[in-house]
Design an enzyme around this catalytic site. Structure first.
Site, PDB file in Angstrom:
ATOM      1  N   PRO A   1       0.930  -1.320   0.219  1.00 19.62           N
ATOM      2  CA  PRO A   1       0.100   0.122   0.001  1.00 19.62           C
ATOM      3  C   PRO A   1       0.978   1.378  -0.095  1.00 19.62           C
ATOM      4  CG  PRO A   1      -0.045  -1.152   2.153  1.00 19.62           C
ATOM      5  CD  PRO A   1       0.575  -2.144   1.169  1.00 19.62           C
ATOM      6  N   ASN A   2       0.257   2.500  -0.690  1.00 19.87           N
ATOM      7  CA  ASN A   2       0.681   3.658  -0.870  1.00 19.87           C
ATOM      8  C   ASN A   2       2.077   3.719  -1.631  1.00 19.87           C
ATOM      9  OD1 ASN A   2      -1.106   4.690   0.867  1.00 19.87           O
ATOM     10  ND2 ASN A   2      -0.223   3.479   2.637  1.00 19.87           N
TER      11      ASN A   2
ATOM     12  N   ARG B   1       4.769  11.172  -2.562  1.00 19.76           N
ATOM     13  CA  ARG B   1       4.584  11.003  -1.273  1.00 19.76           C
ATOM     14  C   ARG B   1       5.964  11.127  -0.461  1.00 19.76           C
ATOM     15  NH1 ARG B   1       4.655   4.696   0.972  1.00 19.76           N
ATOM     16  NH2 ARG B   1       4.230   5.072   3.287  1.00 19.76           N
TER      17      ARG B   1
ATOM     18  N   TYR C   1      11.324   9.132   0.364  1.00 18.65           N
ATOM     19  CA  TYR C   1      11.279   8.063  -0.705  1.00 18.65           C
ATOM     20  C   TYR C   1      11.960   8.386  -1.870  1.00 18.65           C
ATOM     21  CZ  TYR C   1       8.302   5.913   2.876  1.00 18.65           C
ATOM     22  OH  TYR C   1       7.556   5.260   3.715  1.00 18.65           O
TER      23      TYR C   1
ATOM     24  N   ASN D   1       8.006  -5.687  -0.898  1.00 21.79           N
ATOM     25  CA  ASN D   1       7.999  -4.605   0.027  1.00 21.79           C
ATOM     26  C   ASN D   1       6.628  -4.393   0.364  1.00 21.79           C
ATOM     27  OD1 ASN D   1       7.957  -1.915   1.226  1.00 21.79           O
ATOM     28  ND2 ASN D   1       8.908  -0.834  -0.452  1.00 21.79           N
TER      29      ASN D   1
ATOM     30  N   ALA E   1       3.465  -0.745   4.943  1.00 29.15           N
ATOM     31  CA  ALA E   1       3.037  -0.622   6.197  1.00 29.15           C
ATOM     32  C   ALA E   1       2.441  -1.956   6.750  1.00 29.15           C
ATOM     33  CB  ALA E   1       2.014   0.383   6.637  1.00 29.15           C
TER      34      ALA E   1
ATOM     35  N   GLU F   1      12.778  -9.350   1.560  1.00 29.18           N
ATOM     36  CA  GLU F   1      12.055  -8.170   2.149  1.00 29.18           C
ATOM     37  C   GLU F   1      12.808  -6.895   1.605  1.00 29.18           C
ATOM     38  OE1 GLU F   1      11.385  -8.102   6.281  1.00 29.18           O
ATOM     39  OE2 GLU F   1      10.652  -6.151   6.388  1.00 29.18           O
TER      40      GLU F   1
ATOM     41  N   HIS G   1      12.864  -2.633   1.766  1.00 29.73           N
ATOM     42  CA  HIS G   1      12.301  -1.194   2.137  1.00 29.73           C
ATOM     43  C   HIS G   1      13.019  -0.060   1.428  1.00 29.73           C
ATOM     44  CE1 HIS G   1       9.477  -3.005   4.868  1.00 29.73           C
ATOM     45  NE2 HIS G   1      10.493  -3.731   5.226  1.00 29.73           N
TER      46      HIS G   1
ATOM     47  N   ARG H   1      13.595   5.149  11.852  1.00 30.26           N
ATOM     48  CA  ARG H   1      12.299   6.138  11.605  1.00 30.26           C
ATOM     49  C   ARG H   1      11.488   5.813  13.011  1.00 30.26           C
ATOM     50  NH1 ARG H   1       9.695   5.320   6.040  1.00 30.26           N
ATOM     51  NH2 ARG H   1       8.454   7.161   6.860  1.00 30.26           N
TER      52      ARG H   1
HETATM   53  C1  DQA Z   1       8.429   1.149   3.332  1.00 33.47           C
HETATM   54  C2  DQA Z   1       8.669   1.480   4.960  1.00 33.47           C
HETATM   55  C3  DQA Z   1       7.321   1.186   5.641  1.00 33.47           C
HETATM   56  O1  DQA Z   1       7.181   1.525   6.974  1.00 33.47           O
HETATM   57  C4  DQA Z   1       6.259   2.238   4.868  1.00 33.47           C
HETATM   58  O2  DQA Z   1       4.832   2.170   5.515  1.00 33.47           O
HETATM   59  C5  DQA Z   1       5.922   2.001   3.617  1.00 33.47           C
HETATM   60  C6  DQA Z   1       7.297   2.066   2.915  1.00 33.47           C
HETATM   61  C7  DQA Z   1       9.789   1.538   2.634  1.00 33.47           C
HETATM   62  O3  DQA Z   1       9.715   1.100   1.430  1.00 33.47           O
HETATM   63  O4  DQA Z   1      10.487   2.099   2.983  1.00 33.47           O
HETATM   64  O5  DQA Z   1       4.915   2.339   3.011  1.00 33.47           O
HETATM   65  O6  DQA Z   1       7.960  -0.075   3.190  1.00 33.47           O
END
Ligand code: DQA
Length: 147
Positions: free
Chosen positions: A9-10, A17, A22, A72, A75, A96, A98, A105
Protein backbone atom coordinates in the site's frame (compact mmCIF):
# COMPACT_ATOMS: atom_id res chain seq x y z
CA UNK A 1 14.89 -17.55 -13.11
CA UNK A 2 11.46 -16.06 -12.48
CA UNK A 3 11.03 -13.42 -9.80
CA UNK A 4 7.83 -11.71 -8.69
CA UNK A 5 8.19 -8.27 -7.14
CA UNK A 6 5.28 -7.36 -4.89
CA UNK A 7 4.70 -3.82 -3.63
CA UNK A 8 2.18 -2.95 -0.96
CA UNK A 9 0.00 0.00 0.00
CA UNK A 10 0.80 3.62 -0.80
CA UNK A 11 3.83 2.71 -2.90
CA UNK A 12 1.71 3.71 -5.93
CA UNK A 13 2.06 7.26 -4.58
CA UNK A 14 5.85 7.32 -4.84
CA UNK A 15 6.95 10.53 -6.54
CA UNK A 16 4.44 12.59 -4.58
CA UNK A 17 4.69 10.89 -1.17
CA UNK A 18 7.25 12.13 1.39
CA UNK A 19 9.88 12.96 -1.23
CA UNK A 20 12.47 13.62 1.47
CA UNK A 21 12.15 9.98 2.58
CA UNK A 22 11.30 8.09 -0.61
CA UNK A 23 12.80 10.29 -3.33
CA UNK A 24 11.18 11.79 -6.42
CA UNK A 25 10.88 8.73 -8.62
CA UNK A 26 7.56 7.01 -9.20
CA UNK A 27 7.06 3.28 -8.74
CA UNK A 28 6.88 3.02 -12.55
CA UNK A 29 10.29 4.76 -12.81
CA UNK A 30 11.76 2.21 -10.41
CA UNK A 31 10.14 -0.67 -12.27
CA UNK A 32 11.55 0.56 -15.62
CA UNK A 33 14.99 1.09 -14.07
CA UNK A 34 14.99 -2.41 -12.58
CA UNK A 35 14.02 -4.05 -15.90
CA UNK A 36 16.95 -2.24 -17.54
CA UNK A 37 19.34 -3.72 -14.97
CA UNK A 38 18.20 -7.33 -15.06
CA UNK A 39 19.49 -9.85 -17.56
CA UNK A 40 16.88 -10.45 -20.25
CA UNK A 41 16.96 -14.22 -19.75
CA UNK A 42 15.53 -13.70 -16.30
CA UNK A 43 11.87 -12.89 -15.97
CA UNK A 44 10.92 -10.23 -13.47
CA UNK A 45 7.26 -9.37 -12.95
CA UNK A 46 6.10 -6.33 -11.04
CA UNK A 47 2.91 -6.01 -8.96
CA UNK A 48 1.42 -3.38 -6.65
CA UNK A 49 -1.71 -3.40 -4.56
CA UNK A 50 -3.16 -1.41 -1.70
CA UNK A 51 -5.15 -4.46 -0.55
CA UNK A 52 -3.88 -7.13 1.83
CA UNK A 53 -6.00 -9.92 0.28
CA UNK A 54 -4.77 -9.13 -3.24
CA UNK A 55 -1.19 -9.25 -2.01
CA UNK A 56 -1.84 -12.64 -0.41
CA UNK A 57 -3.48 -13.93 -3.62
CA UNK A 58 -0.45 -12.74 -5.60
CA UNK A 59 1.91 -14.55 -3.21
CA UNK A 60 -0.16 -17.75 -3.56
CA UNK A 61 -0.12 -17.39 -7.36
CA UNK A 62 3.69 -17.65 -7.25
CA UNK A 63 3.49 -21.28 -6.10
CA UNK A 64 4.89 -23.58 -8.82
CA UNK A 65 5.46 -20.64 -11.15
CA UNK A 66 8.08 -18.36 -9.53
CA UNK A 67 11.53 -19.13 -8.13
CA UNK A 68 11.80 -16.07 -5.93
CA UNK A 69 9.78 -13.22 -4.46
CA UNK A 70 10.86 -9.69 -3.61
CA UNK A 71 8.36 -7.95 -1.38
CA UNK A 72 7.99 -4.43 -0.07
CA UNK A 73 4.78 -4.79 1.92
CA UNK A 74 4.70 -1.11 2.93
CA UNK A 75 3.01 -0.64 6.30
CA UNK A 76 1.73 -4.25 6.22
CA UNK A 77 5.33 -5.17 7.08
CA UNK A 78 4.73 -4.09 10.63
CA UNK A 79 1.56 -6.03 11.43
CA UNK A 80 0.29 -8.39 8.72
CA UNK A 81 0.60 -11.91 10.07
CA UNK A 82 -1.56 -12.98 7.12
CA UNK A 83 1.12 -11.85 4.64
CA UNK A 84 3.77 -13.46 6.83
CA UNK A 85 1.89 -16.79 6.78
CA UNK A 86 1.38 -16.55 3.00
CA UNK A 87 5.12 -16.12 2.43
CA UNK A 88 5.92 -19.00 4.78
CA UNK A 89 3.36 -21.27 3.10
CA UNK A 90 4.81 -20.85 -0.40
CA UNK A 91 8.31 -21.99 0.64
CA UNK A 92 9.59 -19.69 -2.14
CA UNK A 93 12.77 -17.79 -1.21
CA UNK A 94 11.67 -14.24 -0.43
CA UNK A 95 13.60 -11.04 0.17
CA UNK A 96 12.04 -8.15 2.11
CA UNK A 97 12.85 -4.70 0.72
CA UNK A 98 12.26 -1.20 2.06
CA UNK A 99 13.26 1.97 0.28
CA UNK A 100 13.77 3.85 3.54
CA UNK A 101 15.81 3.00 6.61
CA UNK A 102 12.99 1.56 8.71
CA UNK A 103 15.37 1.14 11.65
CA UNK A 104 15.95 4.87 11.91
CA UNK A 105 12.40 6.13 11.75
CA UNK A 106 9.37 5.78 14.04
CA UNK A 107 9.52 2.85 16.48
CA UNK A 108 6.62 0.97 14.89
CA UNK A 109 8.60 0.70 11.62
CA UNK A 110 11.46 -1.14 13.34
CA UNK A 111 9.25 -4.20 13.72
CA UNK A 112 8.84 -6.52 10.77
CA UNK A 113 6.55 -9.51 11.22
CA UNK A 114 7.74 -10.99 7.91
CA UNK A 115 11.49 -10.77 8.55
CA UNK A 116 11.85 -14.28 9.94
CA UNK A 117 10.20 -15.90 6.89
CA UNK A 118 12.46 -14.01 4.45
CA UNK A 119 16.02 -14.92 3.55
CA UNK A 120 17.11 -11.30 3.95
CA UNK A 121 15.83 -7.84 4.85
CA UNK A 122 17.13 -4.88 2.82
CA UNK A 123 16.41 -1.31 3.92
CA UNK A 124 17.61 2.22 3.31
CA UNK A 125 19.08 1.78 -0.17
CA UNK A 126 16.21 3.23 -2.18
CA UNK A 127 15.56 1.56 -5.53
CA UNK A 128 18.95 -0.19 -5.42
CA UNK A 129 17.44 -2.37 -2.71
CA UNK A 130 15.27 -4.10 -5.34
CA UNK A 131 18.31 -4.82 -7.51
CA UNK A 132 20.30 -6.09 -4.54
CA UNK A 133 17.37 -8.33 -3.62
CA UNK A 134 17.31 -9.75 -7.17
CA UNK A 135 21.06 -10.45 -6.95
CA UNK A 136 20.55 -12.27 -3.65
CA UNK A 137 17.85 -14.43 -5.24
CA UNK A 138 20.00 -15.15 -8.33
CA UNK A 139 22.88 -16.24 -6.09
CA UNK A 140 20.52 -18.33 -3.96
CA UNK A 141 19.10 -20.08 -7.03
CA UNK A 142 22.49 -20.79 -8.61
CA UNK A 143 23.77 -22.22 -5.32
CA UNK A 144 20.69 -24.47 -5.16
CA UNK A 145 21.24 -25.67 -8.76
CA UNK A 146 24.87 -26.52 -8.03
CA UNK A 147 24.08 -28.69 -5.02
C1 DQA B 1 8.37 1.22 3.38
C2 DQA B 1 8.50 1.51 4.89
C3 DQA B 1 7.15 1.32 5.58
O1 DQA B 1 7.28 1.59 6.97
C4 DQA B 1 6.12 2.25 5.01
O2 DQA B 1 4.87 2.03 5.59
C5 DQA B 1 6.04 2.16 3.51
C6 DQA B 1 7.27 2.06 2.75
C7 DQA B 1 9.68 1.53 2.64
O3 DQA B 1 9.79 1.10 1.48
O4 DQA B 1 10.55 2.19 3.17
O5 DQA B 1 4.96 2.25 2.94
O6 DQA B 1 8.08 -0.15 3.22
Amino acid sequence: MKIKIINGPNLNLLGRRDNHIYGKETLRDIETWLYSKVNSKDSVKWFQSNHEGQIIDEIHACIDSYDGIIINPGAFTHYSYAIRDAIESTKIPTVEVHLSDIHNREDFRKISVIKDVCIEQIFGHGKTGYLNAAKILFAYESKKRNI
